[in-house]
Scaffold this motif. Structure first.
Motif, PDB file in Angstrom:
ATOM      1  N   ALA A 129     -12.948   6.104  -3.555  1.00  0.00           N
ATOM      2  CA  ALA A 129     -12.135   5.376  -4.534  1.00  0.00           C
ATOM      3  C   ALA A 129     -11.396   6.336  -5.462  1.00  0.00           C
ATOM      4  CB  ALA A 129     -13.013   4.413  -5.337  1.00  0.00           C
TER       5      ALA A 129
ATOM      6  N   GLY B  43      -7.459   6.481  -5.629  1.00  0.00           N
ATOM      7  CA  GLY B  43      -6.750   6.296  -6.885  1.00  0.00           C
ATOM      8  C   GLY B  43      -5.799   7.445  -7.176  1.00  0.00           C
TER       9      GLY B  43
ATOM     10  N   ALA C 296      -7.210   2.820  -4.504  1.00  0.00           N
ATOM     11  CA  ALA C 296      -8.639   3.078  -4.691  1.00  0.00           C
ATOM     12  C   ALA C 296      -9.473   2.047  -3.929  1.00  0.00           C
ATOM     13  CB  ALA C 296      -8.993   3.061  -6.175  1.00  0.00           C
TER      14      ALA C 296
END
Length: 352
Positions: free
Chosen positions: A135, A139, A251
């Motif tokens: 994630a 992101g 993400a």
């Protein structure tokens, strides 16, 4: 009392004050083609009809094609690709694309096969670490793409390579053979769920379809996502942080790809660095074939219908003796044909 517009005798009477009562305007009943096109925009009717036709073809060409065992196997294949296609659908809706899915799928699969019990650390903790790392990297991809206007193809391809490389370093080049028993049972066509003859992965996929559909179309974050894809400029003017949307979507896509890799490891039995490649291209083909255009309109439900059609076609082709190369050619043709059809429609930002 009504008045009629001047012009031909075929002019339809229009009530005073009607918006259509403008010089030279006529109100005509829509043709059958226009009605069908309107329905197609709202619901993937053509894809459903094609799926039914291919099922009928398979049943006629291969005895036993519609037996319960065969149907469960097809549903398992659909569920596996469907879980891998969630992030791709969300990314395409904001006008992006995610080529890092294959790398994160491998990372999830290696985690469950190589790090199931490292130093006494339980597998759920290792999975949580893998999801958090994915994630974070996803992101970062969303931030770089939005902040520096770099095309997602470049950044996501690099991120996928990094994910595979880091996984190889941590596992010392090993990929692992055999996932834990409970992981293998999730995707086994012969497994049952609470006594029902339905594999657990199919039940999970059905729940995911409902959750993603509700979040995407009935919640504020979902509406922000759709608004960002429809028109980034209008979304910014509406005080929607499009950068935050990009960061969040990428993400989520990376994290979900890791979880999909866990299930795929149980299905495949053995893991290598190419495990995620077929699902990457199938996810793109399913999204496009389902009718989700880059920037919208679209939905995960459409992706579901698209991958049902792709899976049924692939299953029939394999049953008839076609090779994997033939399926790759089919995927390419499907993407080109779908883009040619949906690319001719008015963009969503021109309709709102």
């Amino acid at each position: 009392m009504t008045t009629t517009q001047q012009g031909s005798l075929d002019t339809v009477p229009v009530a005073p004050g009607d918006d259509a009562a403008t010089p030279g305007a006529e109100r005509r009943a829509p043709s059958a083609g226009q009605v069908l096109l309107s329905w197609q925009r709202r619901f993937p009717l053509v894809q459903i009809l094609l799926t039914v036709a291919v099922l009928a073809w398979g049943a006629a060409a291969m005895p036993g094609f519609l037996e319960p065992t065969s149907i469960r196997s097809v549903l398992v294949l659909c569920a596996l690709t469907g879980l891998a296609s969630i992030g791709q659908t969300l990314v395409v809706l904001i006008r992006g694309i995610d080529l890092s899915l294959a790398g994160f799928i491998v990372a999830g699969a290696v985690t469950v096969t190589q790090f199931s019990d490292v130093g006494g650390v339980p597998l759920p903790v290792m999975l949580a670490v893998a999801v958090a790392c994915a994630a974070t990297m996803g992101g970062l991809v969303g931030y770089v793409c939005h902040r520096f206007a770099v095309h997602p193809i470049i950044v996501t391809l690099a991120a996928g390579s990094i994910a595979v490389g880091v996984t190889a370093v941590l596992s010392q080049g090993g990929t692992g053979v055999g996932a834990p028993g409970w992981v293998a049972r999730l995707s086994a066509p012969t497994s049952s769920t609470f006594g029902l003859p339905v594999p657990p992965v199919v039940v999970i996929w059905a729940l995911v379809i409902a959750v993603v559909s509700v979040v995407l179309h009935r919640t504020l974050p979902g509406r922000k996502l759709l608004a960002t894809g429809a028109s980034p400029v209008a979304a910014d003017l509406a005080h929607i942080s499009t950068r935050r949307v990009w960061i969040t979507v990428y993400a989520v896509s990376a994290a979900l790809a890791v979880l999909a890799g866990v299930v795929l490891a149980g299905f495949a039995g053995s893991v290598d660095n190419r495990l995620g490649n077929p699902y990457l291209f199938q996810s793109i083909a399913a999204v496009v074939l389902g009718g989700t255009a880059f920037g919208g309109p679209g939905s995960y439900t459409r992706t579901t219908v698209g991958l049902l059609l792709l899976t049924v076609v692939s299953t029939v082709l394999v049953g008839l003796g076609f090779q994997e190369a033939d399926q790759q050619i089919l995927n390419g043709v499907v993407i080109l044909a779908a883009m040619a059809v949906y690319g001719r429609e008015r963009r969503l930002r021109d309709q709102v």
